[in-house]
Design a protein around this motif. Sequence first.
Motif, PDB file in Angstrom:
ATOM      1  N   GLY A 148     -45.482   4.854  26.749  1.00 39.44           N
ATOM      2  CA  GLY A 148     -45.231   4.432  28.166  1.00 39.44           C
ATOM      3  C   GLY A 148     -43.791   4.601  28.440  1.00 39.44           C
ATOM      4  O   GLY A 148     -43.165   5.673  28.547  1.00 39.44           O
ATOM      5  N   THR A 149     -43.198   3.539  29.106  1.00 39.11           N
ATOM      6  CA  THR A 149     -41.814   3.625  29.602  1.00 39.11           C
ATOM      7  C   THR A 149     -40.921   3.246  28.628  1.00 39.11           C
ATOM      8  O   THR A 149     -39.637   3.700  28.868  1.00 39.11           O
ATOM      9  N   THR A 150     -41.418   2.453  27.564  1.00 39.43           N
ATOM     10  CA  THR A 150     -40.190   2.303  26.758  1.00 39.43           C
ATOM     11  C   THR A 150     -40.920   1.965  25.279  1.00 39.43           C
ATOM     12  O   THR A 150     -42.014   1.951  25.121  1.00 39.43           O
ATOM     13  N   GLY A 151     -40.047   2.165  24.149  1.00 37.85           N
ATOM     14  CA  GLY A 151     -40.487   1.666  22.787  1.00 37.85           C
ATOM     15  C   GLY A 151     -41.458   2.620  22.163  1.00 37.85           C
ATOM     16  O   GLY A 151     -41.303   3.940  22.422  1.00 37.85           O
ATOM     17  N   ARG A 152     -42.203   2.311  20.934  1.00 37.55           N
ATOM     18  CA  ARG A 152     -42.855   2.986  20.271  1.00 37.55           C
ATOM     19  C   ARG A 152     -44.329   3.258  20.868  1.00 37.55           C
ATOM     20  O   ARG A 152     -44.459   2.593  21.526  1.00 37.55           O
ATOM     21  N   LYS A 170     -40.220  14.872  26.673  1.00 29.39           N
ATOM     22  CA  LYS A 170     -41.678  15.693  26.839  1.00 29.39           C
ATOM     23  C   LYS A 170     -41.066  16.934  26.187  1.00 29.39           C
ATOM     24  O   LYS A 170     -40.592  17.627  26.892  1.00 29.39           O
ATOM     25  N   TYR A 171     -41.720  17.393  25.095  1.00 29.18           N
ATOM     26  CA  TYR A 171     -41.451  18.519  24.268  1.00 29.18           C
ATOM     27  C   TYR A 171     -42.856  19.395  24.434  1.00 29.18           C
ATOM     28  O   TYR A 171     -43.771  18.868  24.002  1.00 29.18           O
ATOM     29  N   LYS A 172     -42.665  20.353  25.504  1.00 25.71           N
ATOM     30  CA  LYS A 172     -44.084  21.165  25.653  1.00 25.71           C
ATOM     31  C   LYS A 172     -45.066  20.256  26.016  1.00 25.71           C
ATOM     32  O   LYS A 172     -46.377  20.582  25.699  1.00 25.71           O
ATOM     33  N   GLY A 173     -44.871  19.181  26.931  1.00 24.03           N
ATOM     34  CA  GLY A 173     -45.922  18.486  27.501  1.00 24.03           C
ATOM     35  C   GLY A 173     -46.265  17.265  26.531  1.00 24.03           C
ATOM     36  O   GLY A 173     -46.800  16.296  26.759  1.00 24.03           O
ATOM     37  N   PHE A 174     -46.014  17.384  24.872  1.00 22.69           N
ATOM     38  CA  PHE A 174     -46.124  16.258  24.197  1.00 22.69           C
ATOM     39  C   PHE A 174     -45.108  15.201  24.299  1.00 22.69           C
ATOM     40  O   PHE A 174     -44.187  15.346  24.591  1.00 22.69           O
ATOM     41  N   GLN A 175     -45.481  13.888  24.073  1.00 23.32           N
ATOM     42  CA  GLN A 175     -44.607  12.872  23.975  1.00 23.32           C
ATOM     43  C   GLN A 175     -43.870  12.595  22.830  1.00 23.32           C
ATOM     44  O   GLN A 175     -44.302  12.586  21.647  1.00 23.32           O
ATOM     45  N   VAL A 176     -42.389  12.674  23.106  1.00 21.93           N
ATOM     46  CA  VAL A 176     -41.659  12.125  21.900  1.00 21.93           C
ATOM     47  C   VAL A 176     -40.915  11.047  22.551  1.00 21.93           C
ATOM     48  O   VAL A 176     -40.319  10.724  23.631  1.00 21.93           O
ATOM     49  N   ALA A 177     -41.290   9.869  21.757  1.00 21.01           N
ATOM     50  CA  ALA A 177     -40.616   8.464  22.003  1.00 21.01           C
ATOM     51  C   ALA A 177     -39.493   8.346  21.475  1.00 21.01           C
ATOM     52  O   ALA A 177     -39.458   8.376  20.287  1.00 21.01           O
ATOM     53  N   PRO A 178     -38.215   8.259  21.955  1.00 21.81           N
ATOM     54  CA  PRO A 178     -37.042   8.070  21.606  1.00 21.81           C
ATOM     55  C   PRO A 178     -36.911   7.015  20.395  1.00 21.81           C
ATOM     56  O   PRO A 178     -36.338   7.255  19.310  1.00 21.81           O
ATOM     57  N   ALA A 179     -37.417   5.899  20.694  1.00 20.13           N
ATOM     58  CA  ALA A 179     -37.511   4.772  20.089  1.00 20.13           C
ATOM     59  C   ALA A 179     -38.084   5.140  18.589  1.00 20.13           C
ATOM     60  O   ALA A 179     -37.690   4.543  17.725  1.00 20.13           O
ATOM     61  N   GLU A 180     -39.187   5.695  18.637  1.00 17.67           N
ATOM     62  CA  GLU A 180     -39.574   6.291  17.349  1.00 17.67           C
ATOM     63  C   GLU A 180     -38.656   6.954  16.376  1.00 17.67           C
ATOM     64  O   GLU A 180     -38.702   6.789  14.988  1.00 17.67           O
ATOM     65  N   GLY A 204     -27.583  -5.023  24.259  1.00 16.48           N
ATOM     66  CA  GLY A 204     -27.962  -4.218  23.196  1.00 16.48           C
ATOM     67  C   GLY A 204     -28.680  -2.942  23.579  1.00 16.48           C
ATOM     68  O   GLY A 204     -29.173  -2.162  22.724  1.00 16.48           O
ATOM     69  N   LYS A 205     -29.235  -2.598  24.867  1.00 21.41           N
ATOM     70  CA  LYS A 205     -29.776  -1.594  25.189  1.00 21.41           C
ATOM     71  C   LYS A 205     -29.069  -0.248  25.231  1.00 21.41           C
ATOM     72  O   LYS A 205     -27.701  -0.150  25.611  1.00 21.41           O
ATOM     73  N   ILE A 206     -29.307   0.883  24.662  1.00 24.60           N
ATOM     74  CA  ILE A 206     -28.614   1.918  24.357  1.00 24.60           C
ATOM     75  C   ILE A 206     -28.389   2.814  25.829  1.00 24.60           C
ATOM     76  O   ILE A 206     -29.418   2.619  26.770  1.00 24.60           O
ATOM     77  N   LEU A 207     -27.102   2.964  26.133  1.00 22.92           N
ATOM     78  CA  LEU A 207     -26.550   3.493  27.429  1.00 22.92           C
ATOM     79  C   LEU A 207     -27.175   4.941  27.464  1.00 22.92           C
ATOM     80  O   LEU A 207     -26.151   5.914  27.049  1.00 22.92           O
ATOM     81  N   ARG A 208     -28.232   5.479  27.634  1.00 18.48           N
ATOM     82  CA  ARG A 208     -28.756   6.826  27.584  1.00 18.48           C
ATOM     83  C   ARG A 208     -27.984   7.722  28.429  1.00 18.48           C
ATOM     84  O   ARG A 208     -27.752   8.948  28.345  1.00 18.48           O
ATOM     85  N   ARG A 209     -27.770   7.399  29.478  1.00 15.79           N
ATOM     86  CA  ARG A 209     -26.857   7.932  30.763  1.00 15.79           C
ATOM     87  C   ARG A 209     -25.674   8.793  30.246  1.00 15.79           C
ATOM     88  O   ARG A 209     -25.226   9.612  30.380  1.00 15.79           O
TER      89      ARG A 209
END
Length: 514
Positions: free
Chosen positions: A182-186, A422-432, A503-508
């Motif tokens: 979804g929008t955040t997390g694992r 999105k890697y080739k259309g597959f989801q990669v969740a940064p949190a995971e 405590g949120k990662i500043l991804r930008r």
Amino acid sequence: MAIFASPRAPVSVPDTSVTQTLFEGLTGREDKVVVIDGPSGRTVTAGALMSQIKALAGGLTARGILPGGTIAILAPNIPEYPVVFHGVAWGGGTVTTINPTYTAPEIQHQLQDAGAVMLVTISMFEEVARTAMVGTDCRDLVVLDGGGNGALGMADVMGAELPEQAPGDWAKDVVVLPYSSGTTGRPKGVMLTHRNLVANVTQSAAVADITPDDKAIAFLPFFHIYGMTVLMNLFLNQRAMIITMPRFDLEMYLRLIQEHRATRLYIVPPVALALAKHPMVDDYDVSSVKQIFSGAAPMGAEIEAAVGTRFGANSVQGYGMTELSPISHMTQGDSIRHGSSGQAVPSTECRIVDPETLEDLPAGLEGELWIRGPQVMKGYLNNPDATAETMAEGDWLRTGDLAEIDEEGFMYIRDRLKELIKYKGFQVAPAEVEAALCACEGVTDAAVIGRIDAEAGEVPIAFVVAPEVEEATLRAHCEGCLAHYKHPVDYRFVDSVPKSASGKILRRELRDKL
Ligand code: AYL
């Protein structure tokens, strides 16, 4: 509130199970071949498919697994996949679909989280399946092309045909739990009801105009919502034919298109790129192709047009999300705007909301895309917090994508607000991936972001705080706990990860460093 309603005539969603919807399409044409195993050429008729589904439902009912049980499938695209999926649905159960490239810890997590009581796989994945089941409540293992040694074979789980659909409440009963961050997390279990799937098949059928003469080579995995809804459910429901391919291989794909005279290609942007540019395409007769459909990740107008020109076919896009069963937008026929994800499918409403002020924006302005319709998920499994963050008041799903809608209702995805890679259309969740890296000895913190990649769309990049650890150690660690497509392609060793006061990662900030 500025609502953009679908410009298409609304549809009524039948009050049936997803398998009843499928059978409605297949009944009366029992002799027609609807599934072919690509590599072997083995064929399955509509009649055989329906009786296998009923026999599996009967067998699992006799074993006491159905109705009510959750069954996991860990398999590539093979003709038995729809048998397992619909056998469980017909018998009143829930399926959770697992990516067969997963490592044992990833499979174990999904089995446990989804509450699966049975795992169905093939002999190629038997070993990893057995490892993953240890310590979970998942007791029964079915190896479709095997059995023995404590595992059941396909014949063991088939029983007397269950003649009728097990009763249920189609608007409430969850039939499938695919996983999405979804929008955040694992990754979380996305609760899709029978009605969600029936709605999305009905909505897309109204636009896509698929006929029993259509044929598609099904390499998009059935475990992911794109292959599940569009190929396995929509195509079969329209009595069209799918030719299954267990994994993508360009040469085999082109050969199968030529051999079976495929009429429609369902692809993701990296495949569009290959089809537009690879010299091998010229060695095959692809003249049967009349439409090319891409979704699941952004595709530029140029590639979209180029692949259409090369194949002499209509080239279009769709937009969706697992949480939307998955389609909310697609373009068809004469209404093509290259670079747009199309107009909303029937009975679907959209809003464009300013992410800061939460004010609705008019046509032509960019904001977060919100969607409402019968295809919107019931919620995330066992996760009321994530459900509440994603579902806004009035049943609106917040997509986490930044988009713009023009005066004619054409939607353009501009950027992503959410963390997803999105890697080739597959989801990669940064949190995971971050959690996996932090579990490696010597790593005190980690942040993962996506980097634009010409071939894959995006690739994960890791920033790690680990003064004493070698990159090779991190790579070896990922081997053991993450499927390959989630592995960071690049590691940057840093002193600290930039974070906000909360405590949120500043991804930008990290993105600016690339
Ligand atoms: P999930 N353009 C840009 N980004 C897209 C597009 C698109 N056409 N489609 C999907 N995405 C991104 O759950 C977007 O960020 O579902 C969206 O929130 O794996 C996220 O991918 C959802 O990822 C179909 C059939 C689309 C399937 C799908 C995609 C299902 C992917 C259209 O007809």
